[in-house]
Design a protein around this motif. Structure first.
Motif, PDB file in Angstrom:
ATOM      1  N   GLU A   1      -9.132  -0.293  -2.427  1.00 52.51           N
ATOM      2  CA  GLU A   1      -8.696  -0.823  -3.720  1.00 52.51           C
ATOM      3  C   GLU A   1      -7.659   0.121  -4.337  1.00 52.51           C
ATOM      4  OE1 GLU A   1     -11.782  -2.024  -6.346  1.00 52.51           O
ATOM      5  OE2 GLU A   1     -12.962  -3.000  -4.795  1.00 52.51           O
ATOM      6  N   THR A   2      -6.575   0.281  -3.619  1.00 50.48           N
ATOM      7  CA  THR A   2      -5.574   1.274  -3.991  1.00 50.48           C
ATOM      8  C   THR A   2      -4.316   0.609  -4.533  1.00 50.48           C
ATOM      9  OG1 THR A   2      -4.361   3.189  -3.147  1.00 50.48           O
ATOM     10  CG2 THR A   2      -4.586   1.309  -1.665  1.00 50.48           C
ATOM     11  N   THR A   3      -3.278   1.424  -4.742  1.00 52.86           N
ATOM     12  CA  THR A   3      -1.975   0.951  -5.226  1.00 52.86           C
ATOM     13  C   THR A   3      -0.880   1.606  -4.395  1.00 52.86           C
ATOM     14  OG1 THR A   3      -1.780   2.742  -6.843  1.00 52.86           O
ATOM     15  CG2 THR A   3      -2.877   0.708  -7.573  1.00 52.86           C
ATOM     16  N   ALA A   4       0.351   1.105  -4.552  1.00 53.76           N
ATOM     17  CA  ALA A   4       1.475   1.674  -3.818  1.00 53.76           C
ATOM     18  C   ALA A   4       1.715   3.127  -4.213  1.00 53.76           C
ATOM     19  CB  ALA A   4       2.732   0.829  -4.061  1.00 53.76           C
ATOM     20  N   SER A   5       1.500   3.461  -5.479  1.00 50.48           N
ATOM     21  CA  SER A   5       1.693   4.831  -5.942  1.00 50.48           C
ATOM     22  C   SER A   5       0.732   5.785  -5.243  1.00 50.48           C
ATOM     23  CB  SER A   5       1.509   4.903  -7.456  1.00 50.48           C
ATOM     24  OG  SER A   5       1.612   6.228  -7.915  1.00 50.48           O
ATOM     25  N   LYS A   6      -0.525   5.390  -5.107  1.00 49.81           N
ATOM     26  CA  LYS A   6      -1.506   6.245  -4.437  1.00 49.81           C
ATOM     27  C   LYS A   6      -1.198   6.373  -2.946  1.00 49.81           C
ATOM     28  CE  LYS A   6      -5.263   5.153  -7.662  1.00 49.81           C
ATOM     29  NZ  LYS A   6      -6.612   4.539  -7.807  1.00 49.81           N
TER      30      LYS A   6
ATOM     31  N   ARG B   1      -6.634  -7.521  -4.178  1.00 49.12           N
ATOM     32  CA  ARG B   1      -7.151  -6.235  -3.706  1.00 49.12           C
ATOM     33  C   ARG B   1      -6.281  -5.724  -2.577  1.00 49.12           C
ATOM     34  NH1 ARG B   1     -12.882  -5.719  -0.507  1.00 49.12           N
ATOM     35  NH2 ARG B   1     -12.473  -3.729   0.524  1.00 49.12           N
TER      36      ARG B   1
ATOM     37  N   ALA C   1      -3.103 -11.029  -3.826  1.00 46.09           N
ATOM     38  CA  ALA C   1      -2.129 -10.070  -3.303  1.00 46.09           C
ATOM     39  C   ALA C   1      -1.423 -10.591  -2.056  1.00 46.09           C
ATOM     40  CB  ALA C   1      -2.820  -8.741  -2.989  1.00 46.09           C
TER      41      ALA C   1
ATOM     42  N   SER D   1       5.879  -7.275  -3.084  1.00 43.99           N
ATOM     43  CA  SER D   1       5.703  -6.334  -4.193  1.00 43.99           C
ATOM     44  C   SER D   1       4.941  -5.088  -3.760  1.00 43.99           C
ATOM     45  CB  SER D   1       4.966  -7.015  -5.350  1.00 43.99           C
ATOM     46  OG  SER D   1       5.701  -8.132  -5.826  1.00 43.99           O
ATOM     47  N   VAL D   2       4.085  -5.244  -2.753  1.00 43.69           N
ATOM     48  CA  VAL D   2       3.342  -4.105  -2.222  1.00 43.69           C
ATOM     49  C   VAL D   2       4.226  -3.271  -1.302  1.00 43.69           C
ATOM     50  CG1 VAL D   2       1.338  -3.419  -0.847  1.00 43.69           C
ATOM     51  CG2 VAL D   2       1.176  -5.387  -2.399  1.00 43.69           C
TER      52      VAL D   2
END
Length: 351
Positions: free
Chosen positions: A7-12, A80, A105, A111-112
């Protein structure tokens, strides 16, 4: 080194890439492009293995996009992103990020991927299976300078070529075209040695193999001669025969490994034409990022038109002993039909 993120993001993910590079002692980025692989869970392992082997020649950041199917309405409504970051020995000569998208998603994969692209570096998107109808208009394809599909991996390979021709955009290519590069090189070299007028050609191979159709379309578009497509048990492309006014030129590969080149007035020569792995095909496509005009011309020639070039019409034959002139209608109709063992595309063209 592997770093799992849930459950992460592109920044992480970007932070994990920096952390991984520092941990393995390579803080600098020495990659030349970003390779985006779109696949499913079933084919992800093979696609990633091919990309890692190709990265030895083209160090790249590989982003594997896997769209996971949500089973319940609640899961489909929830976005997610899970990621697996690989650096060092686990990622070939570059970096690998496996992205698993869930729920909403899935519809926003671009976008990811966008924040993870290498800055000021070309982008190549490869659909390992089930390529989109129009790769250039696909959200992920719009990010790339080069878009790679594989008609052989689709459910209807020959129809896939027709669809690709209708939506072709400069920068599109297909691994089915890469598979016949050695054949095209060998045939071109043979014609340089034997500069004769070519009258017709025959391409023999598996029935539903798009590479065979592409080779036939390439010969028809470049030589402007009738090309007949015949069916064999394979594997893959098995033989090409060029009829010339100096005698036939035959390139025969019955076992998928060693071929024999036969030319009039010359001894037969053994030629290495081994069927290549996906990693070799991918590496070939990554060598050039400009549009392939030769592929475009062959693709736009059309599978249906290829079937029409092999048709022949029986001429009107004079009657013997002063009798009535023979009526050629039925004979011509029969001659226009392809032999029973032809490709599906050619059968459709004969109807």
């Amino acid at each position: 080194m592997k770093i799992d993120l849930t459950e992460t993001t592109a920044s992480k993910i970007n932070k994990a890439l920096v952390q991984g590079r520092r941990a393995v002692g390579t803080p600098a980025v020495g990659m030349v492009l970003t390779l985006v692989i779109v696949t499913d869970e079933e084919n992800a392992y093979d696609a990633l293995k091919a990309a890692n082997e190709a990265s030895r020649e083209h160090p790249s950041r590989t982003l594997v996009v896997i769209k996971r199917v949500s089973r319940t309405p609640r899961d489909r409504a929830k976005a997610r992103l899970d990621a697996e970051v690989r650096v060092g020995a686990d990622a070939g000569t570059g970096e690998t990020v496996v992205l698993r998208l869930y729920g909403e998603a899935i519809d926003h994969a671009q976008s990811v991927v966008l924040p993870l692209l290498l800055p000021d570096a070309p982008v190549v998107v490869w659909w390992a299976v089930n390529g989109p109808l129009d790769p250039a208009k696909d959200p992920l394809g719009a990010l790339a300078q080069r878009r790679v599909t594989d008609a052989y991996a689709s459910e209807q390979p020959i129809q896939e070529l027709t669809d690709r021709a209708a939506t072709y955009t400069p920068g599109d290519t297909d691994l089915s075209w890469s598979r016949i590069t050695p054949w095209r090189s060998m045939l071109a070299a043979a014609l340089d040695q034997m500069p004769c007028e070519i009258t017709s050609a025959v391409v023999e191979g598996e029935e539903f193999n798009p590479s065979c159709e592409l080779l036939g379309m390439w010969l028809a578009s470049r030589l402007d001669v009738p090309v007949e497509r015949t069916v064999s048990a394979g594997p893959g492309l098995t033989a090409v025969r060029l009829e010339t006014n100096c005698g036939p030129i035959v390139l025969d590969r019955p076992d998928g490994s060693l071929a024999t080149l036969s030319m009039q007035g010359q001894p037969d020569r053994a030629v290495a034409l081994k069927r290549r792995e996906t990693s070799e095909l991918l590496a070939e496509e990554l060598r050039r990022l400009d549009p392939d005009d030769t592929f475009a011309a062959a693709l736009k020639y059309g599978v249906e038109r290829l079937g029409e070039t092999a048709r022949t019409t029986a001429p009107e034959t004079p009657a013997k002993d002063g009798g009535e002139t023979a009526k050629p209608a039925k004979d011509a109709e029969a001659a226009a039909k392809p032999a029973p063992k032809k490709s599906a595309a050619k059968k459709a063209a004969a109807k």
